[in-house]
Design a protein around this motif. Sequence first.
Motif, PDB file in Angstrom:
ATOM      1  N   GLN A   1       0.812  -1.218   0.000  1.00 59.65           N
ATOM      2  CA  GLN A   1       0.000   0.000   0.000  1.00 59.65           C
ATOM      3  C   GLN A   1       0.843   1.264   0.000  1.00 59.65           C
TER       4      GLN A   1
ATOM      5  N   ASP B   1       0.137   4.337  -2.483  1.00 61.50           N
ATOM      6  CA  ASP B   1      -0.235   5.639  -1.932  1.00 61.50           C
ATOM      7  C   ASP B   1       0.710   6.744  -2.395  1.00 61.50           C
TER       8      ASP B   1
ATOM      9  N   ARG C   1       4.014   9.525   5.482  1.00 56.32           N
ATOM     10  CA  ARG C   1       3.596   8.136   5.225  1.00 56.32           C
ATOM     11  C   ARG C   1       4.683   7.125   5.573  1.00 56.32           C
TER      12      ARG C   1
END
Length: 244
Positions: A68, A72, A116
Amino acid sequence: MSPEDHTPAVDEATAFEQLGTVAVSEHSVHSVLQTVADLTKQVMPGTIEASVSVLVADKATTMVYTGQLALDLDESQYGRGYGPCLHAASMGQTVEVEDARTEARWSDYMRNAVDRGSLSSLSLPLGSPSAMGAGLNIYARGPSAFHEDSRRIAHRFARFAGVATANVNAYQSAREQADDLQVALESRAVIDQAKGILIERYQLTADEAFKLLAQASMASNRRLRAVADQLVTTGELVLPPSRS
């Protein structure tokens, strides 16, 4: 031992041996690129995620990814219209980010990358942008994650992905052309059979027989191949009223 120093799950030689067994005729571009991304993650040192970005009609999309985080960060760049992966894919240049906390380029994207959990990255083009705008993206958790050996491995994967993708595309194009040719040959054979029937039935020349097939095609609003196939199969031919 820090996460960035972990032993790769697959050694380089084994990875490229696996890539070498990928049969072009049995795989799609997607499956080839997914294999490249998966092996990149397994071979590269450190905790990384990988993806492949592709530009189609100036619109970017992530074709494959291993986690992910990679998806992202790719999509974060697409939303902004700029970033390392877009630069690599569109300009054909390798882009390395050693530390997103101090990187001066694409500052708002870099803040997002830090938030992130990715502090360094490496984006490499898959061949020439004029042939295919695409890039292999490698996102690492820690800073300065890429060294001379890991860069060399990444470039090998990118080159393989570019060549493999071009070969798969060429193979699929050749298959489509071969299929089209086969259909054309089959159509020609049926039409020739139908002409032969008309030549014998009405004592026509080859040109006259073809014109009669064409008239029947227009009268029934059906393809010439379908009209010819019906004649060969059933002996029936729907003629224009004036020829009935």
